[in-house]
Design an enzyme around this catalytic site. Structure first.
Site, short mmCIF file in Angstrom:
data_model
loop_
_atom_site.label_atom_id
_atom_site.label_comp_id
_atom_site.label_asym_id
_atom_site.label_seq_id
_atom_site.Cartn_x
_atom_site.Cartn_y
_atom_site.Cartn_z
N SER A 292 0.81 -1.22 0.00
CA SER A 292 0.00 0.00 0.00
C SER A 292 0.84 1.27 0.00
CB SER A 292 -1.02 -0.03 1.14
OG SER A 292 -0.42 -0.11 2.39
N ASP A 303 8.32 5.36 -11.39
CA ASP A 303 7.66 5.90 -12.58
C ASP A 303 8.20 7.27 -12.98
OD1 ASP A 303 6.20 3.61 -12.52
OD2 ASP A 303 4.24 4.55 -12.35
N LYS A 317 -0.98 -4.26 -3.15
CA LYS A 317 -2.21 -3.74 -2.55
C LYS A 317 -2.45 -2.33 -3.08
CE LYS A 317 -4.64 -2.73 1.74
NZ LYS A 317 -5.04 -1.37 1.32
#
Length: 526
Positions: A292, A303, A317
């Site tokens: 998470s 990214d 998650k």
């Protein structure tokens, strides 16, 4: 804090309750409907069932059954458990202020919290708590939860503890006035090498970003150019904390994360540009228990091509919960959105096959060989290609794949080492040694750094440990001992260091034989 360090077997349960939170309270009118089939069925059961029923128990079971049909992370928290569950992400609790461990069925103080109520009255590391308010707890085989319940309590309340101290023939009584005890989610930070720093983050709580910023500031003063952020076994927490930490390293306008759900409009969260460490090289350590909020930080670094991810594929998650409190003091933590990394990927692993498959997914990674490094395919449930800021291909579904994979190493010789760990013999021997020699060790090694640099496990001590292990039903394996002597000695030293100086006496030693960490250092140097 009044609990031991959590083992891996507890982390999955934490994942179900910690999650990522967008909010904490929703008005009652949105969460409760007193009409419909449920009440009709409950009335039928009440009037016709063969025995008297516990209505609360039946209702709780019905609610849990309903939520289990939705997703693995929507959970109901009964009123009796809500305070304890909320404390997981708070920066304090009310209690006596000790770290403890049950050793030989006796509650043993590992460390009193510095400046806390126990330390103030003279309770020391190594003390055995044998009575609480005149009632014996020694030899009772109490669970951690039972022990915590006896020790914790509202600020200002008193508890009388019978303490048996090494060298004393009978217990001594201490009266402790409970107080607010601070807890920390940044376990440790230190310089690994002149330009490389290390920060261990155990969860994303309400004070984590501030703790992290303070750690970074101290490392920066020490010459930090590259930082290793260790998020292994970090099950998540508050979305805001993850965002604040990622923001420290990103350029203005860089996407950190966005969230969206059927009843929640898309919300983009972008970097403010105010981060102080936009030029600091970042390496993020992850494993299969990183989830998470941990995955939000890692995804933002990956990214945006801002940092390298080292370790193993994360938990997967990508669901966001809101906590909705009910009239009776219970709460619903309902999944209301998915989060997406800057490239647009949702890394939530599949859960439609049911709870059992979801819970056993990590085991399947081991069986398939992925965790061991023998499966090089790393199959994803989502084979769609996504692109980082610089055009690198990444994939969604089932967690974040590291840039540098570090598989578990295993062979027949690990059996002996695993037996030592599983039986807790390394820890127990180290604690016993530290307990018996605490005064001498503290006088000899004034700081954790002194201990790390100068203490050595002698040949005689190592021989004594092997005999101790054999006495506790772990037979000597000469081939394994020869192979793992440096690692066993290092672990003994690390555990002694923790008993004396807490985490700062543990991690700088323990990490010296940690393959994931060593690979992260190697990556930081490139």
């Amino acid at each position: 804090m009044e609990e031991t360090k959590k083992s891996s077997w507890l982390i999955y349960a934490m994942l179900l309750t910690l999650g990522i939170f967008l909010g904490t309270k929703i008005p009652q009118k949105h969460t409760q409907n007193t009409t419909g089939r449920f009440n009709s069925l409950l009335e039928i059961v009440q009037k016709n069932y063969v025995d008297t029923i516990n209505e609360e128990q039946v209702e709780n079971a019905a609610i849990m059954g309903m939520l289990s049909s939705l997703d693995p992370h929507s959970v109901f928290v009964p009123a009796s458990e809500l305070k304890a569950v909320n404390e997981e992400l708070q920066s304090n609790f009310e209690g006596i202020g000790v770290q403890f461990r049950a050793i030989d069925d006796t509650v043993t103080v590992i460390l009193p919290v510095s400046g806390g109520p126990s330390e103030k009255v003279g309770i020391k590391a190594g003390d055995r708590i044998v009575t609480v308010n005149g009632k014996s707890i020694a030899g009772k085989k109490l669970s951690n939860e039972e022990i915590i319940k006896k020790l914790k309590g509202p600020k200002g309340t008193k508890v009388k503890l019978g303490i048996l101290r090494y060298g004393l023939l009978k217990p001594k009584e201490f009266t402790v006035i409970r107080d607010i005890i601070p807890t920390f989610s940044v376990d440790v930070h230190f310089m690994v090498e002149p330009s490389i720093g290390y920060i261990k983050v155990s969860k994303f709580a309400d004070n984590t970003a501030e703790e992290f910023a303070n750690a970074m500031a101290k490392l920066n003063k020490a010459g930090l150019k590259k930082v290793i952020i260790d998020l292994r076994s970090n099950g998540g927490g508050y979305l805001g904390a993850a965002v604040e930490i990622a923001d420290m390293f990103l350029e203005k306008g860089d996407m950190i994360v966005y969230t969206q759900g059927e009843h929640r409009k898309r919300t983009d969260i972008k970097a403010s540009g105010n981060g102080k460490y936009k030029q600091t090289k970042v390496v993020v350590l992850m494993d299969e228990w990183s989830a998470s909020a941990s995955e939000i930080v890692a995804g933002a670094m990956q990214d945006n091509d801002r940092g390298s991810i080292v370790g193993r594929r994360s938990f997967g998650k990508g669901l966001v919960q809101e906590q909705m409190e009910l009239n009776d003091g219970s709460a619903l933590r309902l999944t209301v959105a998915r989060y997406y990394t800057p490239s647009g990927r949702c890394i939530q692993k599949p859960y439609k096959a049911g709870t059992k498959d979801y819970e056993e997914e990590l085991l399947q990674r081991y069986i398939s060989g992925e965790i061991l490094g023998t499966d090089t395919h790393n199959l994803h449930s989502d084979t769609t290609k996504y692109y980082t800021q610089k055009g690198r291909v990444v994939y969604g579904g089932g967690g974040i794949q590291p840039d540098v994979q570090v598989p578990y190493k295993t062979d027949k010789n690990f059996v002996y080492l695993n037996q030592l760990n599983q039986k807790g013999l390394l820890y127990q021997y180290a604690f016993s040694y530290a307990d018996k020699n605490r005064e001498h060790l503290k006088n000899t090694y004034k700081t954790a750094n002194d201990f790390t640099r100068k203490f050595e496990v002698s040949s005689q001590m190592f021989t004594d440990f092997l005999a101790y292990a054999e006495k506790n039903e772990v037979k000597k394996n000469l081939e394994s001992i020869q192979k793992f002597t440096p690692r066993i000695k290092n672990l003994l030293k690390a555990y002694i260091g923790r008993d004396l100086f807490d985490d700062i006496g543990f991690y700088p030693i323990y990490l010296q034989t940690d393959e994931d960490f060593l690979k992260a250092v190697e990556t930081a140097k490139k």
